[in-house]
Design a protein around this motif. Sequence first.
Motif, PDB file in Angstrom:
ATOM      1  N   THR B 236       0.836  -1.204   0.000  1.00  0.00           N
ATOM      2  CA  THR B 236       0.000   0.000   0.000  1.00  0.00           C
ATOM      3  C   THR B 236       0.872   1.255   0.000  1.00  0.00           C
ATOM      4  N   ARG B 237       0.566   2.209   0.881  1.00  0.00           N
ATOM      5  CA  ARG B 237       1.338   3.464   0.901  1.00  0.00           C
ATOM      6  C   ARG B 237       2.837   3.197   0.855  1.00  0.00           C
ATOM      7  N   GLY B 238       3.509   3.825  -0.095  1.00  0.00           N
ATOM      8  CA  GLY B 238       4.945   3.629  -0.207  1.00  0.00           C
ATOM      9  C   GLY B 238       5.321   2.515  -1.176  1.00  0.00           C
ATOM     10  N   GLY B 239       4.324   1.705  -1.568  1.00  0.00           N
ATOM     11  CA  GLY B 239       4.531   0.718  -2.622  1.00  0.00           C
ATOM     12  C   GLY B 239       5.470  -0.417  -2.249  1.00  0.00           C
ATOM     13  N   LEU B 240       5.883  -1.153  -3.283  1.00  0.00           N
ATOM     14  CA  LEU B 240       6.770  -2.308  -3.108  1.00  0.00           C
ATOM     15  C   LEU B 240       8.071  -1.922  -2.412  1.00  0.00           C
ATOM     16  N   ALA B 241       8.643  -0.796  -2.821  1.00  0.00           N
ATOM     17  CA  ALA B 241       9.957  -0.414  -2.295  1.00  0.00           C
ATOM     18  C   ALA B 241       9.914  -0.236  -0.780  1.00  0.00           C
ATOM     19  N   SER B 242       8.879   0.446  -0.286  1.00  0.00           N
ATOM     20  CA  SER B 242       8.792   0.693   1.162  1.00  0.00           C
ATOM     21  C   SER B 242       8.541  -0.606   1.918  1.00  0.00           C
ATOM     22  N   ALA B 243       7.651  -1.438   1.371  1.00  0.00           N
ATOM     23  CA  ALA B 243       7.332  -2.702   2.048  1.00  0.00           C
ATOM     24  C   ALA B 243       8.576  -3.573   2.169  1.00  0.00           C
ATOM     25  N   LEU B 244       9.325  -3.691   1.092  1.00  0.00           N
ATOM     26  CA  LEU B 244      10.509  -4.554   1.128  1.00  0.00           C
ATOM     27  C   LEU B 244      11.605  -3.960   2.001  1.00  0.00           C
ATOM     28  N   ASN B 245      11.715  -2.630   2.015  1.00  0.00           N
ATOM     29  CA  ASN B 245      12.687  -2.018   2.927  1.00  0.00           C
ATOM     30  C   ASN B 245      12.362  -2.341   4.385  1.00  0.00           C
ATOM     31  N   GLU B 246      11.086  -2.277   4.727  1.00  0.00           N
ATOM     32  CA  GLU B 246      10.692  -2.586   6.106  1.00  0.00           C
ATOM     33  C   GLU B 246      11.063  -4.020   6.466  1.00  0.00           C
ATOM     34  N   ILE B 247      10.732  -4.934   5.561  1.00  0.00           N
ATOM     35  CA  ILE B 247      11.017  -6.350   5.830  1.00  0.00           C
ATOM     36  C   ILE B 247      12.520  -6.579   5.947  1.00  0.00           C
ATOM     37  N   ILE B 333      19.117  -2.898 -17.632  1.00  0.00           N
ATOM     38  CA  ILE B 333      20.351  -2.909 -18.414  1.00  0.00           C
ATOM     39  C   ILE B 333      21.484  -3.597 -17.658  1.00  0.00           C
ATOM     40  N   GLY B 334      21.144  -4.230 -16.526  1.00  0.00           N
ATOM     41  CA  GLY B 334      22.135  -5.057 -15.846  1.00  0.00           C
ATOM     42  C   GLY B 334      22.920  -4.374 -14.751  1.00  0.00           C
ATOM     43  N   SER B 335      22.729  -3.069 -14.576  1.00  0.00           N
ATOM     44  CA  SER B 335      23.431  -2.391 -13.494  1.00  0.00           C
ATOM     45  C   SER B 335      22.689  -2.603 -12.175  1.00  0.00           C
ATOM     46  N   SER B 336      23.389  -2.351 -11.083  1.00  0.00           N
ATOM     47  CA  SER B 336      22.789  -2.563  -9.775  1.00  0.00           C
ATOM     48  C   SER B 336      22.537  -1.221  -9.103  1.00  0.00           C
ATOM     49  N   ARG B 337      21.374  -1.101  -8.458  1.00  0.00           N
ATOM     50  CA  ARG B 337      21.127   0.148  -7.727  1.00  0.00           C
ATOM     51  C   ARG B 337      20.451  -0.135  -6.390  1.00  0.00           C
ATOM     52  N   ILE B 338      20.594   0.821  -5.504  1.00  0.00           N
ATOM     53  CA  ILE B 338      19.930   0.728  -4.199  1.00  0.00           C
ATOM     54  C   ILE B 338      18.493   1.212  -4.343  1.00  0.00           C
ATOM     55  N   VAL B 339      17.549   0.479  -3.748  1.00  0.00           N
ATOM     56  CA  VAL B 339      16.152   0.914  -3.730  1.00  0.00           C
ATOM     57  C   VAL B 339      15.859   1.425  -2.326  1.00  0.00           C
ATOM     58  N   ASP B 340      15.833   2.750  -2.197  1.00  0.00           N
ATOM     59  CA  ASP B 340      15.679   3.381  -0.881  1.00  0.00           C
ATOM     60  C   ASP B 340      14.239   3.361  -0.414  1.00  0.00           C
ATOM     61  N   ARG B 341      14.091   3.627   0.861  1.00  0.00           N
ATOM     62  CA  ARG B 341      12.771   3.920   1.409  1.00  0.00           C
ATOM     63  C   ARG B 341      12.310   5.261   0.857  1.00  0.00           C
TER      64      ARG B 341
END
Lengths: 351, 351
Positions: B236-247, B333-341
């Motif tokens: 919900t609020r914050g989407g996938l990125a926020s949920a996975l950061n919490e977990i 494109i194969g690069s790696s990035r951080i998915v922040d809260r």
Amino acid sequence: MTDTRDFSLSCPIPKTDYPTVLLAHGGGGTLMQRLLETVFFPTFQNEILDQHHDAAVFPVPHGRIAFTTDSYVVNPLFFPGGDIGSLAVHGTVNDLAMSGARPLALSAGFILEEGLPMETLERVVRSMQAAAAQVDVPIVTGDTKVVDRGKGDGIFINTAGIGIIEHGLEISPRSVREGGAVLINGDLGRHGIAILAVREGLAFETAIESDSAPLADLVQQLLQAGLRIQCLRDLTRGGLASALNEIAEVSGLTIALDERAIPVREDVRGACELLGFDPLYVANEGRMAAIIDPEDVDNALEIMAAHPQGQGAAVIGRVTSRAAAPVVMTSRIGSSRIVDRLSGEQLPRIC
Amino acid sequence: MTDTRDFSLSCPIPKTDYPTVLLAHGGGGTLMQRLLETVFFPTFQNEILDQHHDAAVFPVPHGRIAFTTDSYVVNPLFFPGGDIGSLAVHGTVNDLAMSGARPLALSAGFILEEGLPMETLERVVRSMQAAAAQVDVPIVTGDTKVVDRGKGDGIFINTAGIGIIEHGLEISPRSVREGGAVLINGDLGRHGIAILAVREGLAFETAIESDSAPLADLVQQLLQAGLRIQCLRDLTRGGLASALNEIAEVSGLTIALDERAIPVREDVRGACELLGFDPLYVANEGRMAAIIDPEDVDNALEIMAAHPQGQGAAVIGRVTSRAAAPVVMTSRIGSSRIVDRLSGEQLPRIC
């Protein structure tokens, strides 16, 4: 705090605290997290809340549970004898108590208006926690939303509550029987008048404080004494008259009141006369009607008199076969009148 | 309807219906009674609601219960794919489902703004009931408050929910283990974009409908198949990125995503690009992340694919030991990035 999980994360949070609530405090991001970490989590802290999950999970004994909800929109937020936070705990705990349930857990849902001073929120949250701690009921799950300025009014709070029923009685209007004694646990009308006095800037000789208080412990004591309780009802919106009308209508019987027996403080009576209110219809937040077997009256009065929430308890009437109306009253001068249900409203946003 | 009891009284009620909500509809008198009798009671009707008491009382099996609450302040009230009523049911049912609980009962607390068209209220209440009936969960207790014009925004709804946990799993971020597979049950971003499109008057080639849907049945099917579920979380609020950061933060591990595996519809992706949003942060109301033992992936995908709420299910990542950040992603494109809260908010009043 969309969920319990939100209370306890240890992610990076903004260094800055804001003096007022922003829309972003409800957005599910780091600002909401900061609000949880600085206000809600440290104040409400308990084992269940600390579960890091979408719902609070806890064991319940096998049996019947009671479940209730109320939203609180009282205006003003602070008033003599309480505030929206303590009220939101007392009101929902009392709804559970009226089924004879022992309260187990509360939820807290906040709808905040953008621009609310953070200090105000903190004061309300601390008051909620103090009220919850007093009745030993944890706030186990919560939610915060923020609405734009002008789309709310400071703070609205919803509390839902779960309780467990550990007795075998059917406490309900349907259990009311002819001959039942009608008791109340104290004087009437203080909550409504306290709110109105603040709202209208009225000054009385003595401050009239709300009667807001939790009734669960008193009810547990009555149950533990083995009293044959037929029905319990808290005397909130619509006051004593509305509550008794509801009970009488469902039971098909009449409740006959004795006006001289109904305790109303002199200052409250004076304020009511001045303002054109009838104390029978004014909201209370720490008062209940209890209809019990007549043989148990002495025992009930003794328990109430010994309890902080039972000072001023009185027998105010009895249940009869259906008479002229669901609720009738013998006035101080001995005449009889019908006590109708409240039509329309007396005081908006009283709770 | 301060309480369940209010739903079912048979007292005299006003003959006139009003086209809009008045302050008196929340006042505890005959107008409130009329609202209950004509709108809430006939729509929500069920045995528990019909108990005439301050709290709903019902038996629960011995065991662990789940308890959750959410307030809904979504703006606009109606949007493609849903409305505040269905959302208030789906959101709370989904919070229960995320602990693996089978939902048992809901409460409904309404805060109405004076002047709200009665027709609007009726439409929302009917939608709530339809959503509740779809998941076979009764609305067993409720409350209505009315606030003055300009102190609310049409309708705010709080729902609290109780569920029963009938499995022995500890479904929680704390149960997440290295090697766990991260699944989602469908494409991302539709709820947020659907709301924004209405609010901003945007028109896309095809209407983007909210994904709002109940997930409890899908979760029950996964549990009944014996899947070793480590953690569930709705997006919900914050989407996938926020949920996975919490977990990831709670578990102390890293979730490594594969961007190519994350399903986002082309029209949603286009709208996000146009509006400057990242679909990973946009709110969903019928999507969850499930972290499960890797051996169970095929089984889970099969169950999801056969379920209306699992169309488009995909494995989108896996759990590793703590890497550069709690959530990282290999881009297309194969690069790696951080998915922040999410910091601050993207969309206010999305739910």
